[in-house]
Write a protein that holds these residues in place. Sequence first.
Motif, PDB file in Angstrom:
ATOM      1  N   PRO A 404       0.812  -1.235   0.000  1.00 16.13           N
ATOM      2  CA  PRO A 404       0.000   0.000   0.000  1.00 16.13           C
ATOM      3  C   PRO A 404       0.836   1.272   0.000  1.00 16.13           C
ATOM      4  CG  PRO A 404      -0.922  -1.585   1.529  1.00 16.13           C
ATOM      5  CD  PRO A 404       0.385  -2.161   1.065  1.00 16.13           C
ATOM      6  N   ARG A 421       5.092   5.931  -2.037  1.00 19.07           N
ATOM      7  CA  ARG A 421       3.756   6.357  -2.458  1.00 19.07           C
ATOM      8  C   ARG A 421       3.769   7.785  -2.994  1.00 19.07           C
ATOM      9  NH1 ARG A 421      -0.852   6.705   2.042  1.00 19.07           N
ATOM     10  NH2 ARG A 421       0.706   8.235   2.751  1.00 19.07           N
ATOM     11  N   LYS A 431      -3.338   4.573  -2.071  1.00 22.14           N
ATOM     12  CA  LYS A 431      -2.659   3.282  -2.074  1.00 22.14           C
ATOM     13  C   LYS A 431      -1.868   3.123  -3.372  1.00 22.14           C
ATOM     14  CE  LYS A 431      -6.078   0.852   0.773  1.00 22.14           C
ATOM     15  NZ  LYS A 431      -6.998  -0.307   0.839  1.00 22.14           N
TER      16      LYS A 431
END
Length: 775
Positions: A404, A421, A431
């Motif tokens: 994630p 991310r 995510k």
Amino acid sequence: MKPFFDEEMLKKGEGEVLTYYVMGITPGGFENPTMVALVDSSGQLVKSLTLRNFRSKILEEKQKDDEALKELIVDYQPKVIGIACEGKDSFHVYSDVEKVINEEDIPYRPGLEHVSGEVARLYMDSGSATEEFPNVPSRMRHAISVARRVANPLAEIANLTCVEDDLSMLKLHSEQRFLSNKKLNLRLAEELVDVVSSVGVRINEVLDHGNLESLVQYLPGFGPRKAKSFIEACRRRGQVLNRFELVTQFGMGPRVFTNVSAFLRFDLVDRNFGDGEVKVLDETRIHPESYELTKKIAQDVLDEFEDAENDECVETLLRDPQRSAKLDLLDLDKFANLLEKEGKGNNRLLLYDIKHELCFPFRDTRKSYSPLRSDERFELVTGQSVSSFESLSLVTARVTRVFPDFAYCRVDEVIDGRINRNNVSDSLIEKVTDHLQVGQTLQAVVLHTNIENIQLYLSCKRSDIESALRREVERKDHYFDTIKCKQDTEALQAAERKKLSLEQRNHRRVVNHPLFKNLNYQEAEEFLSPLEMGDCVIRPSCSKKNELALTWKVDEGVYQHISIEDFTVDKEAHSLEGKYKLKKQFYDDLDEILARFLSPITALLTEVQNSQCYHKPLYKAELDKVLREEKKRNPARIPYYLSASKEFAGKLMISYLPGCNTVIHEFVVLSPEGFTYRNNLFDCVKDVIDWFKEYQKKKIKELQYLQQVNQFQEKQKTSKRRESRRYSHRKSEGKVNESRRYRSSYEKYSKSRQISVPSHSGSYSRNKSYSDYRY
């Protein structure tokens, strides 16, 4: 490079060297087993071990391999463990081996090093490896070579050429591909000869260990064939006790012995081979021819051995820890002078070499062993340099795992990469799994390179990729010469502008006239070169489209280019006075130009060439030399010549030498009306020359007047000085009337100011100088 442990660090006394063990490991993955080889200090295989589950994910199987490796380490206690640095698996194996040797139940912890596996890759499938280890797997031979590489790198590199004789397969430099294999092999072989000679070869150790045989061929005087036959002869007869036995017992020729004897080593440990005599100087690089000279030096250092006839004095000196200080007390220069007087030649350098060798017998001058640097390890694992993955470099990555908050990927199937991310997209995302998938191939930008762990931190944001693309276009090499690039760019732009200008200028014209030709000025001069003086050609002008150029031959090598303004090209720009304009004059056609302008000038120039004062066109410096030679022949005459000017085509030049130093050059302008000289217009050459001669006569008279004035001024100055001295004398006697003196001096001064001399112009003031009459 020296071995990991230098023999000086391992000596235990009386010259004997401790035997130690080295472990080499070829890393394996989940499919290939990890190979372990244990060799002694001479490179002989002692133990081998195959760890099939060393990287297994099953804990029980991995523990069995860990225990086997730990048992081998405890039993033999290797000095160092070398792990071949090949691929990413070498880092995982390095970490696992480090955990094993750091366990509490292991009393001895060896060194752990990453080792280049390049030599091992070349060796494992070579003919010499197959011959030495016929029943050993290829990867195990790789591990053996890794261990030997740590124990004795020189012997392992030399072993590559035992059969193949191709050192060019070693990757020593990034630019070596530009050299031919023949030249590269030759230079590397020469370097091996230097290093092997510097280190020396223990011949008895070579006879016991076949992996060291390849060193012998690099000794001076040997080669592959001689080295092989020499080793075979030594094996038939047994061990060699000293250097002199090479000739007496082993049949070595005198020339080979002279070349090679100083580089064969016989240590004190070799005394146990038999009852024969072992020369103590055989432990040094000192040549047998210099043994007697060395004994003399040792006797001078140790006074108590002055009458000794054996090697006892030398052996005592070599065992003395203070021998270096004692040898420094010797005056070797005085000893060298004594030998030279005795007719033994100049041995000064030889004496200093003997002194150094007695202080440091067979001292290894190679660089000490140094572990692989982080950048070297990075290059060995990835096959690329660190600079290839510098910041903002573009790479292609394949996603391997997705979480994630970040994702792992693989670059070039070797380097691990990580994308966080906040580096996936320019917009905020929750995510990473919503944007990246396993197996996806994407373009990314390098943000940071972790050299130690060989890991890249990447970004696949569009803004970063666009910035990297712009940088790829503008990026310069580290050695890029920006100043030279700017100069070359400006030169190319100037050449392009010049080429474009020439293309625009050298436009072709259509003019209905027999003398018109589409030529540039250089072609026009070449065309007129074989023709007569006064011939001409009409051509397009290089400066403007609405102009023509008249090129005519003034004299040999002298051509004048005259612009003609053409009003027939531009219909809007017309003149009521004529169609062509040349030097503020208008003409109706080109024939009128030739008749009214060029023909009169040509007639005047023909008259000049027929005169007695004419001289062929020369540059000023050349004409100066001619006039000075003429002046030497007749000093009373003023030599002069009239010629066409090479610097200013279309003008004549009168050159004359009035005195003895400076040559004067004056120009005469040619025009259809006649000759223009000193703002005077003349119809013929004779008038120009007559006026020139009359003018020179006037100048001579003016110079004479100037000389008279100067003489008069000198007389006045002399008279004034004489009167001043007379006055000083009379004043000292008291016979001076001051008022009368000042009155008489004033009258004389007034009279001197009123003096005038008639000049050529009517009156002459003495305040004028010669420079006012020069033209």
